[in-house]
Motif scaffolding. Sequence first.
Motif, PDB file in Angstrom:
ATOM      1  N   UNK A 121       9.823  80.575  33.006  1.00  0.00           N
ATOM      2  CA  UNK A 121       8.642  79.947  32.413  1.00  0.00           C
ATOM      3  C   UNK A 121       8.727  78.424  32.391  1.00  0.00           C
ATOM      4  N   UNK A 122       9.962  77.894  32.257  1.00  0.00           N
ATOM      5  CA  UNK A 122      10.161  76.460  32.074  1.00  0.00           C
ATOM      6  C   UNK A 122      11.441  76.017  32.777  1.00  0.00           C
ATOM      7  N   UNK A 123      11.543  74.741  33.129  1.00  0.00           N
ATOM      8  CA  UNK A 123      12.801  74.241  33.693  1.00  0.00           C
ATOM      9  C   UNK A 123      13.948  74.418  32.709  1.00  0.00           C
ATOM     10  N   UNK A 124      15.167  74.540  33.216  1.00  0.00           N
ATOM     11  CA  UNK A 124      16.311  74.782  32.324  1.00  0.00           C
ATOM     12  C   UNK A 124      16.600  73.633  31.376  1.00  0.00           C
ATOM     13  N   UNK A 125      16.114  72.434  31.705  1.00  0.00           N
ATOM     14  CA  UNK A 125      16.378  71.289  30.831  1.00  0.00           C
ATOM     15  C   UNK A 125      15.581  71.341  29.521  1.00  0.00           C
ATOM     16  N   UNK A 126      14.546  72.179  29.471  1.00  0.00           N
ATOM     17  CA  UNK A 126      13.731  72.265  28.253  1.00  0.00           C
ATOM     18  C   UNK A 126      14.564  72.912  27.148  1.00  0.00           C
ATOM     19  N   UNK A 127      14.644  72.307  25.954  1.00  0.00           N
ATOM     20  CA  UNK A 127      15.546  72.827  24.922  1.00  0.00           C
ATOM     21  C   UNK A 127      14.941  73.973  24.126  1.00  0.00           C
ATOM     22  N   UNK A 128      15.824  74.759  23.538  1.00  0.00           N
ATOM     23  CA  UNK A 128      15.436  75.803  22.584  1.00  0.00           C
ATOM     24  C   UNK A 128      15.983  75.377  21.236  1.00  0.00           C
ATOM     25  N   UNK A 129      15.118  74.813  20.389  1.00  0.00           N
ATOM     26  CA  UNK A 129      15.564  74.249  19.120  1.00  0.00           C
ATOM     27  C   UNK A 129      14.802  74.877  17.960  1.00  0.00           C
ATOM     28  N   UNK A 130      15.500  75.068  16.853  1.00  0.00           N
ATOM     29  CA  UNK A 130      14.860  75.550  15.632  1.00  0.00           C
ATOM     30  C   UNK A 130      14.072  74.418  14.986  1.00  0.00           C
ATOM     31  N   UNK A 131      13.032  74.769  14.277  1.00  0.00           N
ATOM     32  CA  UNK A 131      12.312  73.790  13.479  1.00  0.00           C
ATOM     33  C   UNK A 131      13.241  73.324  12.351  1.00  0.00           C
ATOM     34  N   UNK A 132      13.398  72.011  12.166  1.00  0.00           N
ATOM     35  CA  UNK A 132      14.326  71.544  11.131  1.00  0.00           C
ATOM     36  C   UNK A 132      14.026  72.115   9.753  1.00  0.00           C
ATOM     37  N   UNK A 133      12.735  72.237   9.421  1.00  0.00           N
ATOM     38  CA  UNK A 133      12.401  72.762   8.101  1.00  0.00           C
ATOM     39  C   UNK A 133      12.847  74.217   7.946  1.00  0.00           C
ATOM     40  N   UNK A 134      12.866  74.976   9.046  1.00  0.00           N
ATOM     41  CA  UNK A 134      13.343  76.354   8.983  1.00  0.00           C
ATOM     42  C   UNK A 134      14.849  76.395   8.733  1.00  0.00           C
ATOM     43  N   UNK A 135      15.580  75.513   9.393  1.00  0.00           N
ATOM     44  CA  UNK A 135      17.032  75.437   9.185  1.00  0.00           C
ATOM     45  C   UNK A 135      17.339  75.113   7.730  1.00  0.00           C
ATOM     46  N   UNK A 136      16.651  74.102   7.190  1.00  0.00           N
ATOM     47  CA  UNK A 136      16.923  73.686   5.813  1.00  0.00           C
ATOM     48  C   UNK A 136      16.529  74.776   4.816  1.00  0.00           C
ATOM     49  N   UNK A 137      15.409  75.465   5.066  1.00  0.00           N
ATOM     50  CA  UNK A 137      14.980  76.537   4.162  1.00  0.00           C
ATOM     51  C   UNK A 137      15.972  77.691   4.176  1.00  0.00           C
ATOM     52  N   UNK A 138      16.447  78.059   5.359  1.00  0.00           N
ATOM     53  CA  UNK A 138      17.431  79.134   5.451  1.00  0.00           C
ATOM     54  C   UNK A 138      18.737  78.745   4.775  1.00  0.00           C
ATOM     55  N   UNK A 139      19.157  77.503   4.967  1.00  0.00           N
ATOM     56  CA  UNK A 139      20.399  77.064   4.342  1.00  0.00           C
ATOM     57  C   UNK A 139      20.267  77.067   2.818  1.00  0.00           C
TER      58      UNK A 139
END
Length: 249
Positions: A121-139
């Motif tokens: 679907x996308x070039x390999x350089x495109x990142x797979x990143x979590x939304x920062x607010x999701x990381x902080x909420x889970x933590x």
Amino acid sequence: MPQDLLPVTRIPRTGLPAHAIVVGDPARAAVVAALLDGAEEVSYHREYRVFSGGWKGLPVTVASHGVGAPGAILLFQELADAGVHTFLRFGTAGAMKPGIGDGELVIAEAAVRDDGVTHQLLPPEYPAVSSPEAVFALQRAAREAGAPHHRGIVWTRAAFQPGLLPFFPYGGAGLAAIEMELSALLVTASLRGLVAGGVLVVDGANADELVDEQGTGGYDPHRDVVAAGVERGAVVSLEALRLLVEQSP
């Protein structure tokens, strides 16, 4: 008049809660849904089992996506088509770093896109990143629940068992865990402007020196320590959804 259903998952095109927990196992979807107030099964087609209910006043969708990113991404895409805008994947994973024990949680900051589908679907350089607010909420949710947890980059890999190719090309890269679907979710969310993250229960070790040469001969995700981690992780996931709403501007 017949209900308007989306073609692959057979979920309704409208009416689902906009905040979702997505899991692999249809049985685990039922376990998470049992924690909700007024839970109802919305649909069950193939591996896609969907519930709706409430968590502390927040309407929530719980849906299963099966094993592997190619099938899972179809659920993510159709849930987004149906109006879901916030996703937390609650799954299991193998630990890849010393000090991460069975039953503990790994909160994903990002994922390696070795998922077998997003490279089409996308070039390999495109990142797979979590939304920062999701990381902080889970933590925060994990901390408040007293659940042992770690943060880091996870490896989403399409193949479950080792083959003839080297199994750990990312050795020494500091990855926290390995699983099979998260990067597809994170890429889908980034492309569509959605909020997404993931929390994973460790159900075994995958460090180089612990890999079972006979494939999955020593792998047992059905132990009590893992079940306890799943119970904690379900509550952490749901509470993180609530915190995301609470913290939104």
